[in-house]
Design a protein around this motif. Structure first.
Motif, PDB file in Angstrom:
ATOM      1  N   LEU A 108      15.596  45.117  46.223  1.00  0.00           N
ATOM      2  CA  LEU A 108      15.208  45.014  44.814  1.00  0.00           C
ATOM      3  C   LEU A 108      16.001  45.990  43.943  1.00  0.00           C
ATOM      4  O   LEU A 108      16.332  45.682  42.798  1.00  0.00           O
ATOM      5  N   GLY A 109      16.308  47.162  44.462  1.00  0.00           N
ATOM      6  CA  GLY A 109      17.138  48.123  43.737  1.00  0.00           C
ATOM      7  C   GLY A 109      16.504  48.641  42.459  1.00  0.00           C
ATOM      8  O   GLY A 109      15.287  48.574  42.268  1.00  0.00           O
ATOM      9  N   ASP A 110      17.361  49.142  41.556  1.00  0.00           N
ATOM     10  CA  ASP A 110      16.861  49.728  40.310  1.00  0.00           C
ATOM     11  C   ASP A 110      17.071  48.831  39.100  1.00  0.00           C
ATOM     12  O   ASP A 110      16.717  49.185  37.983  1.00  0.00           O
ATOM     13  N   GLY A 111      17.668  47.674  39.299  1.00  0.00           N
ATOM     14  CA  GLY A 111      17.839  46.730  38.202  1.00  0.00           C
ATOM     15  C   GLY A 111      19.071  46.943  37.355  1.00  0.00           C
ATOM     16  O   GLY A 111      19.360  46.134  36.467  1.00  0.00           O
ATOM     17  N   VAL A 112      19.831  48.021  37.586  1.00  0.00           N
ATOM     18  CA  VAL A 112      21.046  48.268  36.816  1.00  0.00           C
ATOM     19  C   VAL A 112      22.176  47.414  37.387  1.00  0.00           C
ATOM     20  O   VAL A 112      22.445  47.457  38.588  1.00  0.00           O
ATOM     21  N   LYS A 113      22.828  46.618  36.523  1.00  0.00           N
ATOM     22  CA  LYS A 113      23.933  45.788  36.985  1.00  0.00           C
ATOM     23  C   LYS A 113      25.203  46.619  37.017  1.00  0.00           C
ATOM     24  O   LYS A 113      25.723  47.034  35.985  1.00  0.00           O
ATOM     25  N   ARG A 114      25.675  46.875  38.230  1.00  0.00           N
ATOM     26  CA  ARG A 114      26.855  47.700  38.423  1.00  0.00           C
ATOM     27  C   ARG A 114      27.608  47.211  39.660  1.00  0.00           C
ATOM     28  O   ARG A 114      27.070  46.417  40.443  1.00  0.00           O
ATOM     29  N   VAL A 115      28.843  47.687  39.841  1.00  0.00           N
ATOM     30  CA  VAL A 115      29.577  47.424  41.073  1.00  0.00           C
ATOM     31  C   VAL A 115      29.024  48.354  42.141  1.00  0.00           C
ATOM     32  O   VAL A 115      29.025  49.574  41.977  1.00  0.00           O
ATOM     33  N   SER A 116      28.531  47.781  43.227  1.00  0.00           N
ATOM     34  CA  SER A 116      27.914  48.604  44.255  1.00  0.00           C
ATOM     35  C   SER A 116      28.971  49.296  45.108  1.00  0.00           C
ATOM     36  O   SER A 116      30.132  48.873  45.164  1.00  0.00           O
ATOM     37  N   LYS A 117      28.536  50.340  45.781  1.00  0.00           N
ATOM     38  CA  LYS A 117      29.434  51.095  46.646  1.00  0.00           C
ATOM     39  C   LYS A 117      29.995  50.214  47.759  1.00  0.00           C
ATOM     40  O   LYS A 117      31.163  50.323  48.126  1.00  0.00           O
ATOM     41  N   SER A 118      29.145  49.312  48.295  1.00  0.00           N
ATOM     42  CA  SER A 118      29.583  48.498  49.427  1.00  0.00           C
ATOM     43  C   SER A 118      30.557  47.396  49.017  1.00  0.00           C
ATOM     44  O   SER A 118      31.441  47.028  49.791  1.00  0.00           O
ATOM     45  N   GLU A 119      30.416  46.872  47.794  1.00  0.00           N
ATOM     46  CA  GLU A 119      31.280  45.759  47.393  1.00  0.00           C
ATOM     47  C   GLU A 119      32.565  46.204  46.709  1.00  0.00           C
ATOM     48  O   GLU A 119      33.520  45.419  46.607  1.00  0.00           O
ATOM     49  N   ASN A 120      32.603  47.436  46.255  1.00  0.00           N
ATOM     50  CA  ASN A 120      33.770  47.896  45.496  1.00  0.00           C
ATOM     51  C   ASN A 120      35.095  47.718  46.252  1.00  0.00           C
ATOM     52  O   ASN A 120      36.096  47.286  45.659  1.00  0.00           O
ATOM     53  N   PRO A 121      35.134  48.008  47.568  1.00  0.00           N
ATOM     54  CA  PRO A 121      36.409  47.823  48.287  1.00  0.00           C
ATOM     55  C   PRO A 121      36.884  46.368  48.344  1.00  0.00           C
ATOM     56  O   PRO A 121      38.051  46.107  48.631  1.00  0.00           O
ATOM     57  N   ASN A 122      35.986  45.418  48.077  1.00  0.00           N
ATOM     58  CA  ASN A 122      36.348  44.009  48.181  1.00  0.00           C
ATOM     59  C   ASN A 122      36.930  43.428  46.896  1.00  0.00           C
ATOM     60  O   ASN A 122      37.383  42.277  46.894  1.00  0.00           O
ATOM     61  N   LYS A 123      36.904  44.215  45.834  1.00  0.00           N
ATOM     62  CA  LYS A 123      37.383  43.685  44.560  1.00  0.00           C
ATOM     63  C   LYS A 123      38.843  43.235  44.649  1.00  0.00           C
ATOM     64  O   LYS A 123      39.210  42.161  44.176  1.00  0.00           O
ATOM     65  N   GLN A 124      39.680  44.057  45.265  1.00  0.00           N
ATOM     66  CA  GLN A 124      41.101  43.735  45.332  1.00  0.00           C
ATOM     67  C   GLN A 124      41.356  42.472  46.148  1.00  0.00           C
ATOM     68  O   GLN A 124      42.161  41.618  45.779  1.00  0.00           O
ATOM     69  N   ALA A 125      40.605  42.317  47.262  1.00  0.00           N
ATOM     70  CA  ALA A 125      40.823  41.162  48.125  1.00  0.00           C
ATOM     71  C   ALA A 125      40.263  39.870  47.533  1.00  0.00           C
ATOM     72  O   ALA A 125      40.820  38.792  47.745  1.00  0.00           O
ATOM     73  N   ALA A 126      39.170  39.965  46.763  1.00  0.00           N
ATOM     74  CA  ALA A 126      38.492  38.768  46.287  1.00  0.00           C
ATOM     75  C   ALA A 126      38.960  38.307  44.912  1.00  0.00           C
ATOM     76  O   ALA A 126      38.885  37.118  44.590  1.00  0.00           O
ATOM     77  N   ARG A 127      39.438  39.237  44.089  1.00  0.00           N
ATOM     78  CA  ARG A 127      39.875  38.861  42.748  1.00  0.00           C
ATOM     79  C   ARG A 127      41.349  38.455  42.753  1.00  0.00           C
ATOM     80  O   ARG A 127      42.031  38.554  43.762  1.00  0.00           O
TER      81      ARG A 127
END
Length: 332
Positions: free
Chosen positions: A259-278
């Protein structure tokens, strides 16, 4: 404690047997719940000689005994509860018990229980509610068999007679509860209407309904559990077994995390995937220095460590500053 208080409801599933009650405490501790809860009563103070059993009790016990005779076999002494409270302290698990008569309220108030639990059946018991409130402790109150008016009257009695904070548990008093009658969204109605914390006391089969309640914002989850669903007694078949209880706790804790805190942000776990996925703007074919960038010689492909395609129209019409090979990232 976690955000969601998980109460494992042992209730009367000890069948009047202290060693079995201790075993239930062990199971609750192993499952990782926050509290294990029993039911404290003097059967003769709770049930008249002429009271019939509920339909579900008749189905689960299949005997001709009266409700009083059935419940009398499930009664533990105050001395037994003193022993169980000490055992919970040793196991470092919170002991709770619901009183079902005035004398039992006084007895449990002699413990250092931080919370009193009011069951659905006592919501219309004015002397009981007043005595609970006068302890001054926080109260968790189940609301099975109630409409908003019933809940409002009981809540007013508690608040006007000195109770601490009150948490309302949506509940359906049928064992087991059909899923179509669970109506978990009513929990949100209680929160909106009365402005208090809410939770869910579940009597459906399995663990799906409690997880849904947590996802909707339940602060408390209460669920019956047993050593063995095939034991004789009114509540065993509608309870979780030890494996299911552990699975429910694990799933609830995962839902809490998710559920998290509701803040929409780039998470620590997904940040490394930005370069490969975008994607980036790249050369669609070989481009020579000085050639204008057009839709014919540019395209968009992974990886995403070059110029963002969001700048597509800014790049079109500009001149190549050098030669580019096919699929090479464009640089300005």
């Amino acid at each position: 404690m976690h955000d969601v208080l998980i109460i494992a409801e042992a209730g009367v599933n000890h069948n009047g047997n202290v060693p079995l009650a201790r075993e239930l405490i062990d199971i609750a501790k192993d499952a990782g719940v926050d509290a294990v809860k029993f039911q404290t009563f003097k059967a003769e103070s709770l049930i008249s000689k002429v009271a019939d059993k509920a339909d579900y009790q008749k189905q689960m016990t299949r005997t001709n005994e009266s409700q009083l005779e059935m419940v009398k076999k499930l009664e533990l002494s105050y001395g037994d509860f003193t022993e169980l409270k000490k055992y919970c302290d040793q196991k470092e698990i919170l002991f709770l018990s619901t009183p079902f008569d005035l004398e039992s309220i006084d007895f449990l108030n002699s413990f250092d229980m931080p919370i009193f639990k009011v069951p659905s059946g006592e919501i219309t018991n004015l002397p009981y509610l007043i005595k609970i409130a006068q302890t001054g402790k926080p109260v968790i109150m189940s609301t099975g068999m109630c409409d908003l008016a019933d809940v409002g009257l009981a809540l007013e009695v508690l608040q006007n007679n000195g109770a601490g904070s009150v948490t309302l548990l949506h509940c359906n008093t049928q064992y087991p509860t059909p899923f179509e009658d669970a109506n978990i969204k009513a929990m949100l109605t209680l929160k909106e209407h009365f402005g208090v914390k809410v939770g869910y006391s579940d009597h459906t089969l399995g663990i799906a309904a409690p997880l849904a309640a947590v996802a909707l914002g339940a602060a408390v989850i209460e669920k019956h559990f047993t050593l063995d669903k095939n034991l004789e007694g009114p509540d065993h078949k509608a309870s979780l077994d030890p494996r299911e209880l552990k699975a429910m706790v694990s799933a609830i804790r995962n839902v809490e995390l998710a559920l998290g805190d509701g803040v929409k942000r780039v998470s620590k776990s997904e940040n490394p995937n930005k370069q490969a996925a975008r994607k980036s703007i790249v050369a669609k074919r070989n481009i020579v220095k000085g050639e204008l960038f057009t839709q014919d010689n540019l395209t968009v492909k992974r990886p995403g460590n070059g110029i963002s395609p969001m700048k597509w129209f800014e790049v079109l019409g500009m001149s190549a500053t050098r030669d580019f090979g096919e699929d090479e990232l464009i640089e300005l």
